[in-house]
Scaffold this active site. Sequence first.
Site, PDB file in Angstrom:
ATOM      1  N   LYS A  99       0.849  -1.191   0.000  1.00 37.83           N
ATOM      2  CA  LYS A  99       0.000   0.000   0.000  1.00 37.83           C
ATOM      3  C   LYS A  99       0.879   1.233   0.000  1.00 37.83           C
ATOM      4  O   LYS A  99       2.010   1.189   0.496  1.00 37.83           O
ATOM      5  CB  LYS A  99      -0.886   0.030   1.252  1.00 37.83           C
ATOM      6  CG  LYS A  99      -2.084   0.939   1.146  1.00 37.83           C
ATOM      7  CD  LYS A  99      -3.239   0.222   0.480  1.00 37.83           C
ATOM      8  CE  LYS A  99      -4.509   1.018   0.480  1.00 37.83           C
ATOM      9  NZ  LYS A  99      -5.657   0.165   0.208  1.00 37.83           N
TER      10      LYS A  99
HETATM   11  N1  GLU Z   1      -7.468   0.237  -3.009  1.00 39.69           N
HETATM   12  C1  GLU Z   1      -8.217  -0.959  -3.242  1.00 39.69           C
HETATM   13  C2  GLU Z   1      -8.221  -1.826  -1.996  1.00 39.69           C
HETATM   14  O1  GLU Z   1      -8.028  -1.356  -0.901  1.00 39.69           O
HETATM   15  C3  GLU Z   1      -7.785  -1.684  -4.499  1.00 39.69           C
HETATM   16  C4  GLU Z   1      -6.343  -2.124  -4.536  1.00 39.69           C
HETATM   17  C5  GLU Z   1      -5.902  -2.654  -5.893  1.00 39.69           C
HETATM   18  O2  GLU Z   1      -6.693  -2.733  -6.816  1.00 39.69           O
HETATM   19  O3  GLU Z   1      -4.721  -2.994  -5.975  1.00 39.69           O
HETATM   20  O4  GLU Z   1      -8.479  -3.000  -2.061  1.00 39.69           O
END
Ligand code: GLU
Length: 427
Positions: A116
């Site tokens: 993240k």
């Molecule tokens: N931000 C989204 C989540 O928390 C999607 C992450 C992604 O598609 O890599 O799952």
Amino acid sequence: MTTAALPSFIDPARIGPWGMFLEQLERVEPHLGPLAAWIDTLRHPKRCLIVDVPVRMDDGHIRHFEGFRVQHNLSRGPGKGGVRFHPDVTLSEVMALSAWMTVKNAAVNLPYGGAKGGVRVNPAELSMAELERLTRRYTSEIGSIIGPDRDIPAPDVNTNEQIMAWMMDTYSINQGSTQTGVVTGKPISMGGSLGRKDATGRGCYVVAREAMQRLGMPMEGARIAIQGFGNVGSAAARIFHDAGAKIVAIQDAAGTIANTNGINPHALLGFLNGNPRALLDYPEAEAIANADFWGVDCDLLLPAALENQITAANAGQVRAKLIVEGANGPTTPQAEDILNANGCTVLPDVLANAGGVTVSYFEWVQNASSFFWTEKDIHDRLDRVLTEAFQGIWDLAAARKVNLRTATYIMACSRVLEARALRGIYP
Ligand code: GLU
């Protein structure tokens, strides 16, 4: 770290998102059998990068922003997870969000680790040109650890297709070749996938539909309260509404509106026309106090904003029988105990909002093969992946007599730790 084990001077509501993740691990550990010997690996993010992001503002002066990219675990594949732009972003938050991606990706069996990123910034204060410079410099700074086979960012809170376009372009220019697979959630015209935009909201609907069938809750007329009317909340509202459910309350940063006869999300989106601050002016609903949102009479509550929303302080007010976590980390462990004791089922974030990353995976696969699927293919495959994951987790919860979050963690952590044990420690 159960509440009882916490030193008395630590307020459980203030242990922060990473503390919350550690507590969730504590709860799954007794259920992991011999793999529990490897669980400490999940208590240590593999790699945390903190970067300085200097940006030349439109008036010529330079502001410094703090950026992060955390790769929590890479045992099952490259890192995967979004990037958020928010004034409250901290390392603790990004660490927790990356860990939840490890669990989420393994829960639905995607061949990814968890990662993240975030920048501590209020994007509403930036001009479009400043936002572009911030995004490009941040991408360049984390460029040494991301890549289609290393770590693949995507949208999250306050980031969108345009930001992904700038990220892809910046990375590609630095590499000297166009690399569509370095980010997902891109615009369709540059290698994005059909169905990605609504995927998280659609996933919330799919797992809710499955849970409601098993709990004997009809979809037709089901009353739904939604916190957050951004990408996840608004897509979920449309899909639930189209399936016959009734949106009875919506809370967003601007305030809270309610209507026991139902709010038509299509009409509301048309009224807002991209301006979320106009929520309270919507004539087809009445404004209510923010604090009253949690006690709204409804069948299903969908928190789709930020973490730490349902806490020990308000969990007792919740009247819904089912909570579907569209956001990451909206319910504290203490709140979940209260909800469960009151007969409320919680569909945990790491399953309920996995639709987004699942279609991100489809996008990455399409980029790698340069062969693009139809929207129907995407919807059908998404439905299948989530329905199968749901069934496995539901059955496991019944067999082990645990709640759905613990069952999801058992399923996911077993997969991650099995890979970890097989790979072993180098050297
Ligand atoms: N931000 C989204 C989540 O928390 C999607 C992450 C992604 O598609 O890599 O799952």
